[in-house]
Design an enzyme around this catalytic site. Structure first.
Site, PDB file in Angstrom:
ATOM      1  N   TYR A  46      52.554  30.214 -19.896  1.00 54.24           N
ATOM      2  CA  TYR A  46      51.389  30.070 -19.018  1.00 54.24           C
ATOM      3  C   TYR A  46      51.722  30.433 -17.576  1.00 54.24           C
ATOM      4  O   TYR A  46      51.074  31.265 -16.964  1.00 54.24           O
ATOM      5  CB  TYR A  46      50.872  28.636 -19.063  1.00 54.24           C
ATOM      6  CG  TYR A  46      50.053  28.283 -20.290  1.00 54.24           C
ATOM      7  CD1 TYR A  46      49.799  29.220 -21.284  1.00 54.24           C
ATOM      8  CD2 TYR A  46      49.538  27.003 -20.445  1.00 54.24           C
ATOM      9  CE1 TYR A  46      49.054  28.896 -22.390  1.00 54.24           C
ATOM     10  CE2 TYR A  46      48.781  26.666 -21.551  1.00 54.24           C
ATOM     11  CZ  TYR A  46      48.536  27.611 -22.529  1.00 54.24           C
ATOM     12  OH  TYR A  46      47.805  27.272 -23.633  1.00 54.24           O
ATOM     13  N   ASP A  47      52.707  29.755 -17.014  1.00 50.30           N
ATOM     14  CA  ASP A  47      53.018  29.976 -15.605  1.00 50.30           C
ATOM     15  C   ASP A  47      54.389  29.392 -15.312  1.00 50.30           C
ATOM     16  O   ASP A  47      54.583  28.176 -15.382  1.00 50.30           O
ATOM     17  CB  ASP A  47      51.963  29.315 -14.714  1.00 50.30           C
ATOM     18  CG  ASP A  47      52.054  29.766 -13.263  1.00 50.30           C
ATOM     19  OD1 ASP A  47      53.185  30.044 -12.803  1.00 50.30           O
ATOM     20  OD2 ASP A  47      51.007  29.846 -12.598  1.00 50.30           O
TER      21      ASP A  47
END
Length: 483
Positions: A283-284
């Site tokens: 995701y990040d």
């Protein structure tokens, strides 16, 4: 030495987001295989709708399945690295353009993009069953909630605050976000919802608004070409894996064909996947555990996900406020400056110079004179004086120890609690709390070491004398007797 120094341990703007994708992930570690649990009927209906619209087919590389996180995408065949998993045409996206083209488009003009999309989602969700809308197929597969802290009730937050969440920055951020969403709801209720009952013939509650906010926070793609906020049905079932350490190339917006002006969203697998395994992405990499908990409702055990935000401030009562503010802004900082400190990593590069600037005073104040304006930051990169360095050590250590004292458990006690049969949300709270305390201890140890080495540093005056050739090889000051 009189010093006007303000230091606060707090959270930055709770709505600032570095998000790429948010999902309905609800656990700490990811298992790749699909479970044997049957899919809900709504998912079958959703898949049939996409099939009828030629978005997917029986030969699609991946399809929805029940997985440990809830729903996910599972490979139907072996997939190689960077192989396309699915492609979704723009007509199936939900973004501000979708809202503008809808029945509520005119009344949503001028609203914040996320609020207009939130109203669109709520309206589609609350439509009468006999009132046809193709978006119903998508809305019905969206979760009612996740383990994101924004979905925790006041009772849950109060109970967790009592013994598991006390002192954490995440609690403060969560309460700030909930208050922000409430204020935005009250405003849009007064200005848009109530004056347009023909478009919103049903009761819309704060809980509905929080739901839509949570859906966008957890599922919207951002930082895409020309798209800052967009929901991609089907693609947003993709879950997160902490073992994937790259965000590059997982998805993109591209042209539908050589002679077509249409756009499609293309999702790729960043790693090889076997048939029957879940397709996952990162995701990040830059999100902290607190951000993961707030956005998705899970945290990781990875040490560098643990962060603590140190807030430094040039006091309004500082007699040198204007000079210090000018120097701070010239060098990319502000009167109130946030520094995210990560477990196991060095202090942020600008933190020590900023600390020295904030503490500057007394006999060191000459560095604030205009003649030094172009070089003062370079001087602040190194210790200025023993008094200045001692002040910053004492202030930061005092703030760390004060923050640590607000927790009701030790790190060791937290670790013992982790091994029990805990509710998911309590486990998140314990993990966040333990991580914050470890970072605070790291900061305290860092400045404790600096404090012990104060007599070993070379300060501005010594450096200046050395530059003038007035210091000998042994560090002694050279004097010349007049002839």
């Amino acid at each position: 030495m009189a010093t006007f120094f303000s230091t606060i341990f707090s959270s930055p703007n709770p709505l600032s987001s570095k998000s790429i994708l948010h999902s309905n992930q609800q656990q700490f570690t990811v298992k790749c295989n699909a479970s044997a649990a049957p899919l809900p009927p709504e998912v079958h209906t959703f898949w049939k709708w996409l099939s009828d619209e030629k978005v997917v087919s029986s030969k699609s590389p991946a399809k929805p399945a029940t997985v440990p996180e809830g729903l996910g995408l599972v490979a139907q065949k072996d997939l190689g690295r960077n192989e396309v998993v699915l492609e979704v045409p723009k007509k199936f996206w939900i973004n501000p353009d979708t809202v503008s083209a809808s029945e509520i488009g005119n009344v949503c003009n001028g609203l914040k993009p996320w609020i207009s999309v939130a109203l669109f989602l709520i309206r589609e969700k609350l439509r009468e069953e006999d009132e046809y809308s193709p978006w119903r197929n998508y809305i019905d597969v969206l979760p009612e909630y996740t383990d994101s802290t924004i979905f925790w009730s006041e009772e849950e937050l109060g109970e967790i605050e009592g013994w598991s969440f006390s002192g954490t920055q995440l609690l403060s951020t969560t309460l700030s976000v909930k208050e922000y969403v409430k204020n935005e709801f009250l405003q849009v209720q007064e200005q848009v919802i109530l004056p347009n009952k023909q478009l919103f013939p049903f009761a819309i509650t704060l809980e509905d608004f929080v739901w839509a906010f949570g859906i966008l926070r957890s599922r919207a793609f951002s930082r895409l070409r020309g798209q800052n906020l967009v929901l991609i049905p089907l693609a947003d079932l993709i879950n997160h894996s902490p073992s994937i350490t790259t965000e590059d190339g997982a998805y993109e917006i591209k042209g539908a064909g050589l002679f077509s002006r249409d756009q499609i969203f293309s999702l790729r697998t960043p790693i090889p996947v076997k048939a029957g395994q879940q397709v996952l992405i990162q995701y990040d990499l830059n999100k902290s555990n607190a951000e993961l908990a707030l956005d998705y409702g899970f945290i990781e055990s990875t040490p560098d996900r643990n962060t603590y935000t140190l807030t430094l401030q040039i006091s309004d009562s500082d007699p040198y406020f204007d000079d210090k503010l000018d120097i701070a802004e010239t060098n990319g900082t502000k009167a109130i400056q946030y520094f995210d400190i990560t477990l196991g990593r060095p202090l942020p590069p600008k933190m020590l110079p900023y600390l020295r600037l904030v503490a500057l005073g007394g006999t060191d104040a000459f560095l604030l004179e205009s003649i030094f304006r172009n070089s003062v930051w370079d001087h602040l990169e190194l210790p200025v004086s023993r008094d200045n360095e001692e002040v910053i050590c004492q202030v930061v250590r005092g703030a760390c120890q004060s923050a640590l004292s607000s927790y009701r458990t030790t790190i060791e006690e937290d670790e013992k609690l982790k091994g029990g049969d805990l509710d998911q949300r309590v486990e998140i709270a314990i993990g966040i709390r333990a991580g914050e305390k470890m970072v605070l201890q790291q900061i305290d140890e860092n400045f404790k070491e600096r404090e012990m080495e104060l007599d070993e540093y070379e300060y501005y005056q010594e450096r200046r004398l050395r530059d003038l050739g007035l210091v000998g090889e042994q560090g002694d000051i050279i004097f010349w007797e007049p002839k």
